[in-house]
Design an enzyme around this catalytic site. Structure first.
Site, mmCIF file in Angstrom:
data_model
loop_
_atom_site.group_PDB
_atom_site.id
_atom_site.type_symbol
_atom_site.label_atom_id
_atom_site.label_comp_id
_atom_site.label_asym_id
_atom_site.label_seq_id
_atom_site.Cartn_x
_atom_site.Cartn_y
_atom_site.Cartn_z
ATOM 1 N N ASP A 26 -26.746 -14.694 29.622
ATOM 2 C CA ASP A 26 -25.493 -13.960 29.816
ATOM 3 C C ASP A 26 -25.368 -13.670 31.302
ATOM 4 O OD1 ASP A 26 -25.621 -13.936 27.058
ATOM 5 O OD2 ASP A 26 -25.133 -11.812 26.863
ATOM 6 N N ASP A 145 -17.826 -10.827 16.183
ATOM 7 C CA ASP A 145 -18.635 -9.747 16.753
ATOM 8 C C ASP A 145 -18.254 -8.472 16.011
ATOM 9 O OD1 ASP A 145 -19.530 -11.670 18.588
ATOM 10 O OD2 ASP A 145 -17.872 -11.243 19.938
#
Ligand SMILES: O=C(O)c1ccccc1N[C@@H]1O[C@H](COP(=O)(O)O)[C@@H](O)[C@H]1O
Length: 256
Positions: A26, A145
């Protein structure tokens, strides 16, 4: 009376594909980071994204899960870094963060990544997403998510509707695959939400990539146990960066 002998059964189990592992990189402000619960401001930095990605590749990864966190949060982007990482990979790359319209999708696909993972767009631009699923097929995954059963978008800061309603819509549009993240588990090393994954797998025929909470080799073995139900892969982040196990150990555990 069943004609299936235990011998045949063990053969059937052995034929199941192995759980794919996707080490995560990330990127925030040019650095490889891990967050807790995906909250901005909780970053721990792990240096160069390219070095991290090369490390996972040389450790035997077949996939890289690469996220532009600034693009996901709306705080800029790391396009140059992302391009550089994808270009350096011989392995498959799943790319996500800020892919929400024609331009960002074209830029993401042009990196040469294997597939992209759409989050916010699937919640806010359903017609556009239906179109890109129809056009790009397997190169499009959708990231679901969730907190509880509520989807979150825009850097996980905004509610985006019900998980199972959205899943049914995307299924009917032919979405090839889902990346399911339990936000409450993400970056916490608390173990994956197996119940959530089982429920999602029961609600769709499409493969599911599990994300959030992996903390141990036993967690990976538990996820491997869900392959028959539809879990295709697992994203591993914090546990690798924190040294809970090595990627080599993880790959050996899912190959058992
Ligand atoms: O991966 C994270 O930790 C993360 C944290 C906060 C927001 C997003 C995060 N990652 C991934 O980003 C995409 C969503 O981006 P967008 O909504 O399409 O712009 C999705 O894959 C998230 O899992």
């Amino acid at each position: 009376m069943s004609h299936v002998t235990p011998d045949v059964l063990s053969h059937v189990t052995a034929d199941l594909p192995k759980l794919e592992l996707l080490p995560a990189v990330d990127v925030r402000d040019g650095q490889a980071v891990r967050l807790v619960h995906g909250e901005s401001g909780t970053e721990t930095s792990y240096g160069s994204p390219l070095e991290a990605a090369l490390t996972w590749q040389s450790s035997g990864a077949q996939w890289l899960h690469l996220v532009d966190l600034d693009a996901a949060f709306g705080t800029g982007d790391n396009r140059d870094r992302i391009r550089e990482v994808v270009a350096a990979m011989d392995i498959r790359v799943e790319l996500s963060g800020g892919i929400r319209d024609d331009d960002t999708l074209a830029a993401a696909l042009a990196t040469g990544c294997t597939r992209v993972n759409l989050g916010t767009a699937a919640l806010e631009s359903p017609e556009w997403v239906a179109g890109v699923i129809a056009e790009h097929g397997d190169r499009i995954a959708v990231g679901l998510d969730v907190r509880g059963t509520t989807l979150r978008g825009r850097g996980w800061t905004r509610d985006g509707g019900d998980l199972y309603e959205t899943l049914a819509r995307l299924d009917s549009e032919g979405c090839a695959r889902y990346v399911v993240t339990d936000i409450n588990k993400d970056g916490t090393l608390q173990g994956p939400n197996l119940e959530l994954l089982r429920t999602v797998c029961a609600a769709t025929e499409r493969p599911v990539v599990a994300s959030g909470g992996v903390s141990s080799l036993d967690d990976l073995r538990a996820l491997s146990g869900l392959v028959g139900e539809g879990v295709e892969g697992a994203i591993v982040g914090k546990a690798l960066y924190a040294g809970a196990f090595t990627l080599e150990e993880a790959l050996a555990a899912v190959a058992e």
